[in-house]
Design a protein around this motif. Structure first.
Motif, PDB file in Angstrom:
ATOM      1  N   ASP A 115     -10.404  -6.723  -3.092  1.00 55.32           N
ATOM      2  CA  ASP A 115     -10.738  -5.477  -3.785  1.00 55.32           C
ATOM      3  C   ASP A 115     -11.465  -4.532  -2.833  1.00 55.32           C
ATOM      4  O   ASP A 115     -11.648  -4.832  -1.652  1.00 55.32           O
ATOM      5  CB  ASP A 115     -11.580  -5.770  -5.031  1.00 55.32           C
TER       6      ASP A 115
ATOM      7  N   ASP B  14      -3.590  -8.445  -1.655  1.00 60.40           N
ATOM      8  CA  ASP B  14      -3.967  -7.595  -2.787  1.00 60.40           C
ATOM      9  C   ASP B  14      -5.242  -8.077  -3.474  1.00 60.40           C
ATOM     10  O   ASP B  14      -5.891  -7.302  -4.187  1.00 60.40           O
ATOM     11  CB  ASP B  14      -2.821  -7.564  -3.807  1.00 60.40           C
ATOM     12  N   THR B  15      -5.584  -9.350  -3.267  1.00 55.54           N
ATOM     13  CA  THR B  15      -6.784  -9.897  -3.906  1.00 55.54           C
ATOM     14  C   THR B  15      -8.072  -9.379  -3.264  1.00 55.54           C
ATOM     15  O   THR B  15      -9.156  -9.618  -3.791  1.00 55.54           O
ATOM     16  CB  THR B  15      -6.780 -11.437  -3.822  1.00 55.54           C
TER      17      THR B  15
END
Length: 221
Positions: free
Chosen positions: A194, A191-192
């Motif tokens: 972007d 999820d990090t």
């Protein structure tokens, strides 16, 4: 086993230099070499240039093979060139040069087997390295490993097939491959990552498959 030896002029044989590097089967095993012991033998050897030439020939051959398998290993090539350049410019002695080459060879051997320690295939490791950011957590590392494995499975095994023969020559086939990469990575990257990081990673992965396909790598189609 590699040894350095030299014959004297006019058919008179001179003593053989007792330089050896451990070899396991048909592959060098520099990771288990006793650098200190070889360094001591090297200091006594009358054939230092021959021994260094043999060692460099092996390292350069191995380095070329490893770069062909993993494009992210360019830092090893740069490190090796720095060792050579420093010696050629007079920045290190012959003994230090030999020791640096031996240590580099050990690191190269360990890198060659890293895919085993990571629990990946060599193809999966290349993808993992390509997608990995400079700093990641253990959880992110595992997510990237899963992404590499799932991506290769999707592209090579699952239907509908996208890595059709010569896909890189056809624009529609290229779009299908890139789309499949984006879908898998969108679902599996940490999820990090972007949107800019996601797009950059997709482009790098697609570029790798495109180049490997041009080179005729079977796993890339």
């Amino acid at each position: 086993v590699v040894t350095a030896e030299e014959e004297g002029q006019k058919g008179i044989a001179e003593p053989k230099a007792e330089f050896q590097i451990v070899q396991s089967g048909k592959q060098w095993n520099l990771s288990k070499v006793d650098v200190d012991a070889l360094k001591a033998e090297f200091q006594k050897s009358p054939y230092k240039n021959i021994e260094i030439t043999d060692l460099r020939a092996f390292i350069e051959s191995k380095l070329e093979q490893m770069l062909e398998k993993n494009v992210t290993r360019i830092d090893f090539a740069e490190r090796y060139q720095n060792i050579v350049d420093r010696y050629n410019s007079g920045g290190s002695t012959t003994e230090i040069y030999f020791e640096e080459l031996m240590n580099f060879g050990k690191d190269l051997s360990e890198e060659e087997e890293r895919y085993i320690r990571e629990g990946l295939t060599e193809e999966e490791l290349e993808l993992f390295d390509l997608m990995k950011k400079e700093k990641v957590t253990k959880a992110e590392e595992q997510a990237l490993k899963n992404a590499a494995q799932l991506l290769l499975k999707r592209l090579r095994e699952e239907k509908p097939s996208v890595l059709v023969q010569d896909w890189y020559r056809d624009q529609q086939s290229q779009i299908k491959v890139k789309s499949a990469i984006e879908i898998i990575l969108d679902q599996n990257l940490p999820d990090t990552y972007d949107r800019p990081a996601f797009s950059q990673t997709c482009d790098k992965v697609y570029g790798l498959f495109f180049e490997r396909a041009i080179q005729g790598m079977s796993w890339a189609g």
